[in-house]
Motif scaffolding. Structure first.
Motif, PDB file in Angstrom:
ATOM      1  N   SER A  20      -2.276  19.412  -5.611  1.00  0.00           N
ATOM      2  CA  SER A  20      -2.895  18.739  -4.463  1.00  0.00           C
ATOM      3  C   SER A  20      -3.654  17.528  -4.971  1.00  0.00           C
ATOM      4  O   SER A  20      -4.493  17.646  -5.856  1.00  0.00           O
ATOM      5  CB  SER A  20      -3.838  19.709  -3.741  1.00  0.00           C
ATOM      6  N   GLY A  21      -3.343  16.359  -4.419  1.00  0.00           N
ATOM      7  CA  GLY A  21      -4.039  15.142  -4.829  1.00  0.00           C
ATOM      8  C   GLY A  21      -5.344  14.943  -4.087  1.00  0.00           C
ATOM      9  O   GLY A  21      -6.369  14.612  -4.678  1.00  0.00           O
ATOM     10  N   THR A  22      -5.311  15.164  -2.765  1.00  0.00           N
ATOM     11  CA  THR A  22      -6.494  14.878  -1.943  1.00  0.00           C
ATOM     12  C   THR A  22      -7.045  16.116  -1.235  1.00  0.00           C
ATOM     13  O   THR A  22      -7.888  15.998  -0.343  1.00  0.00           O
ATOM     14  CB  THR A  22      -6.195  13.766  -0.910  1.00  0.00           C
ATOM     15  N   GLY A  23      -6.568  17.301  -1.610  1.00  0.00           N
ATOM     16  CA  GLY A  23      -7.221  18.531  -1.153  1.00  0.00           C
ATOM     17  C   GLY A  23      -6.569  19.249   0.014  1.00  0.00           C
ATOM     18  O   GLY A  23      -6.959  20.376   0.321  1.00  0.00           O
ATOM     19  N   THR A  30      -3.323  20.343   0.459  1.00  0.00           N
ATOM     20  CA  THR A  30      -2.504  21.479   0.015  1.00  0.00           C
ATOM     21  C   THR A  30      -3.393  22.524  -0.666  1.00  0.00           C
ATOM     22  O   THR A  30      -3.133  23.734  -0.557  1.00  0.00           O
ATOM     23  CB  THR A  30      -1.376  20.979  -0.929  1.00  0.00           C
ATOM     24  N   GLU A  31      -4.450  22.056  -1.310  1.00  0.00           N
ATOM     25  CA  GLU A  31      -5.405  23.007  -1.905  1.00  0.00           C
ATOM     26  C   GLU A  31      -6.049  23.870  -0.811  1.00  0.00           C
ATOM     27  O   GLU A  31      -6.213  25.087  -0.980  1.00  0.00           O
ATOM     28  CB  GLU A  31      -6.492  22.246  -2.662  1.00  0.00           C
ATOM     29  N   PRO A  40       2.538  18.798  -1.794  1.00  0.00           N
ATOM     30  CA  PRO A  40       2.666  17.857  -0.679  1.00  0.00           C
ATOM     31  C   PRO A  40       3.917  16.990  -0.797  1.00  0.00           C
ATOM     32  O   PRO A  40       4.525  16.907  -1.873  1.00  0.00           O
ATOM     33  CB  PRO A  40       1.402  16.985  -0.813  1.00  0.00           C
ATOM     34  N   GLY A  92       6.043  10.465  -3.152  1.00  0.00           N
ATOM     35  CA  GLY A  92       7.107   9.484  -3.405  1.00  0.00           C
ATOM     36  C   GLY A  92       7.749   9.121  -2.091  1.00  0.00           C
ATOM     37  O   GLY A  92       7.085   8.731  -1.152  1.00  0.00           O
ATOM     38  N   ASN A  93       9.054   9.291  -2.007  1.00  0.00           N
ATOM     39  CA  ASN A  93       9.733   9.140  -0.741  1.00  0.00           C
ATOM     40  C   ASN A  93      10.366  10.486  -0.418  1.00  0.00           C
ATOM     41  O   ASN A  93      11.516  10.749  -0.757  1.00  0.00           O
ATOM     42  CB  ASN A  93      10.779   8.022  -0.852  1.00  0.00           C
ATOM     43  N   GLU A  94       9.556  11.367   0.183  1.00  0.00           N
ATOM     44  CA  GLU A  94      10.018  12.702   0.572  1.00  0.00           C
ATOM     45  C   GLU A  94      10.488  13.535  -0.620  1.00  0.00           C
ATOM     46  O   GLU A  94      11.542  14.176  -0.567  1.00  0.00           O
ATOM     47  CB  GLU A  94      11.123  12.611   1.641  1.00  0.00           C
ATOM     48  N   SER A  99       1.385  19.953   2.423  1.00  0.00           N
ATOM     49  CA  SER A  99       0.914  19.005   3.431  1.00  0.00           C
ATOM     50  C   SER A  99       1.751  17.727   3.364  1.00  0.00           C
ATOM     51  O   SER A  99       2.304  17.389   2.319  1.00  0.00           O
ATOM     52  CB  SER A  99      -0.557  18.708   3.154  1.00  0.00           C
ATOM     53  N   GLY A 102       2.262  13.532   5.408  1.00  0.00           N
ATOM     54  CA  GLY A 102       1.560  12.496   6.160  1.00  0.00           C
ATOM     55  C   GLY A 102       2.411  11.912   7.258  1.00  0.00           C
ATOM     56  O   GLY A 102       2.488  12.450   8.362  1.00  0.00           O
ATOM     57  N   TRP A 103       3.119  10.831   6.943  1.00  0.00           N
ATOM     58  CA  TRP A 103       3.827  10.056   7.961  1.00  0.00           C
ATOM     59  C   TRP A 103       5.273  10.475   8.146  1.00  0.00           C
ATOM     60  O   TRP A 103       5.955   9.947   9.013  1.00  0.00           O
ATOM     61  CB  TRP A 103       3.777   8.578   7.565  1.00  0.00           C
ATOM     62  N   GLU A 115      -1.329  16.505   7.156  1.00  0.00           N
ATOM     63  CA  GLU A 115      -2.637  16.285   6.513  1.00  0.00           C
ATOM     64  C   GLU A 115      -3.379  17.621   6.384  1.00  0.00           C
ATOM     65  O   GLU A 115      -2.807  18.567   5.901  1.00  0.00           O
ATOM     66  CB  GLU A 115      -3.445  15.202   7.248  1.00  0.00           C
TER      67      GLU A 115
HETATM   68  C1  LIG Z   1       1.880   8.506  -3.422  1.00  0.00           C
HETATM   69  C2  LIG Z   1       1.996   9.204  -2.086  1.00  0.00           C
HETATM   70  C3  LIG Z   1       3.251   9.389  -1.530  1.00  0.00           C
HETATM   71  C4  LIG Z   1       3.410  10.026  -0.302  1.00  0.00           C
HETATM   72  N1  LIG Z   1       4.665  10.201   0.236  1.00  0.00           N
HETATM   73  C5  LIG Z   1       4.793  10.812   1.431  1.00  0.00           C
HETATM   74  C6  LIG Z   1       6.082  11.008   2.011  1.00  0.00           C
HETATM   75  O1  LIG Z   1       7.115  10.644   1.452  1.00  0.00           O
HETATM   76  N2  LIG Z   1       6.148  11.624   3.232  1.00  0.00           N
HETATM   77  C7  LIG Z   1       5.045  12.052   3.902  1.00  0.00           C
HETATM   78  O2  LIG Z   1       5.170  12.618   4.985  1.00  0.00           O
HETATM   79  N3  LIG Z   1       3.802  11.877   3.361  1.00  0.00           N
HETATM   80  C8  LIG Z   1       3.662  11.290   2.164  1.00  0.00           C
HETATM   81  N4  LIG Z   1       2.418  11.142   1.621  1.00  0.00           N
HETATM   82  C9  LIG Z   1       1.243  11.662   2.340  1.00  0.00           C
HETATM   83  C10 LIG Z   1       0.797  12.999   1.730  1.00  0.00           C
HETATM   84  O3  LIG Z   1       1.849  13.931   1.675  1.00  0.00           O
HETATM   85  C11 LIG Z   1      -0.338  13.577   2.582  1.00  0.00           C
HETATM   86  O4  LIG Z   1      -1.445  12.705   2.573  1.00  0.00           O
HETATM   87  C12 LIG Z   1      -0.779  14.954   2.130  1.00  0.00           C
HETATM   88  O5  LIG Z   1      -1.763  15.446   3.026  1.00  0.00           O
HETATM   89  C13 LIG Z   1      -1.350  14.955   0.708  1.00  0.00           C
HETATM   90  O6  LIG Z   1      -1.629  16.279   0.352  1.00  0.00           O
HETATM   91  P1  LIG Z   1      -2.772  16.670  -0.702  1.00  0.00           P
HETATM   92  O7  LIG Z   1      -4.110  16.373  -0.016  1.00  0.00           O
HETATM   93  O8  LIG Z   1      -2.580  18.101  -0.975  1.00  0.00           O
HETATM   94  O9  LIG Z   1      -2.564  15.782  -1.897  1.00  0.00           O
HETATM   95  C14 LIG Z   1       2.257  10.489   0.393  1.00  0.00           C
HETATM   96  C15 LIG Z   1       0.989  10.298  -0.173  1.00  0.00           C
HETATM   97  C16 LIG Z   1       0.849   9.673  -1.401  1.00  0.00           C
HETATM   98  C17 LIG Z   1      -0.527   9.490  -1.988  1.00  0.00           C
END
Ligand SMILES: Cc1cc2nc3c(=O)[nH]c(=O)nc-3n(C[C@H](O)[C@H](O)[C@H](O)COP(=O)(O)O)c2cc1C
Length: 136
Positions: free
Chosen positions: A9-12, A14-15, A54, A57-59, A87, A89-90, A118
């Motif tokens: 988990s980078g930003t918490g 998935t944690e 999470p 990259g690109n999926e 988790s 994001g977009w 998120e």
């Molecule tokens: C470098 C990077 C690449 C990401 N690539 C994707 C993606 O391909 N698809 C997506 O839906 N979200 C993407 N995200 C969003 C993360 O999956 C999302 O913020 C997630 O909550 C991060 O989980 P974490 O808090 O456990 O690190 C990306 C985020 C980062 C920082």
């Protein structure tokens, strides 16, 4: 029963999902929690493993820590009860669909998967609790 939770988990977000799973398993299984960096245990010493990563990259799975750890285990997990979580994001969850296909192709016993947009909301929380029970 021994269950490992192994996550990156980078930003918490998935944690937080890992913590919900751990809480749901408390008192029901012998649970150990690892980050992908710290998981060096023999996977055969666990009856089930919950993997969390999470979308990055690109999926794809996170490439520096989680992907190398996970790919090094792939040949050793045939028949293993596995659950996936993470988790995003977009995107639309494509990374998880690909991950599910991959673990099925590897011959793991995929019990279920949970994705959260998120931070996990109440629906994701409930799904995680259900996943924790179904891995037992
Ligand atoms: C470098 C990077 C690449 C990401 N690539 C994707 C993606 O391909 N698809 C997506 O839906 N979200 C993407 N995200 C969003 C993360 O999956 C999302 O913020 C997630 O909550 C991060 O989980 P974490 O808090 O456990 O690190 C990306 C985020 C980062 C920082």
């Amino acid at each position: 029963m021994k269950v490992a939770i192994v996550y990156y988990s980078g930003t918490g977000n998935t944690e937080e999902m890992a913590k919900i799973l751990e809480g749901a398993l408390m008192g029901k299984a012998d649970v150990e929690v690892f980050t992908s960096d710290s998981f060096t245990a023999d996977p055969s010493s666990f009856d089930a493993i919950l993997f969390g990563c999470p979308a990055m990259g690109n999926e794809v799975l996170e490439e520096e820590s989680f992907e190398p750890m996970f790919s090094s285990l792939e040949g050793k997990l045939e028949g293993k009860k596995v659950g996936l979580f993470g988790s995003y994001g977009w995107g639309d969850g494509e990374w998880m669909r690909n991950w599910e296909d991959r673990v099925k192709e590897d011959g793991m016993n995929l019990v279920g998967s949970v994705i959260a947009n998120e931070a996990p909301d109440d629906i994701a929380r409930k799904e995680l609790e259900d996943l924790a029970l179904s891995i037992l």
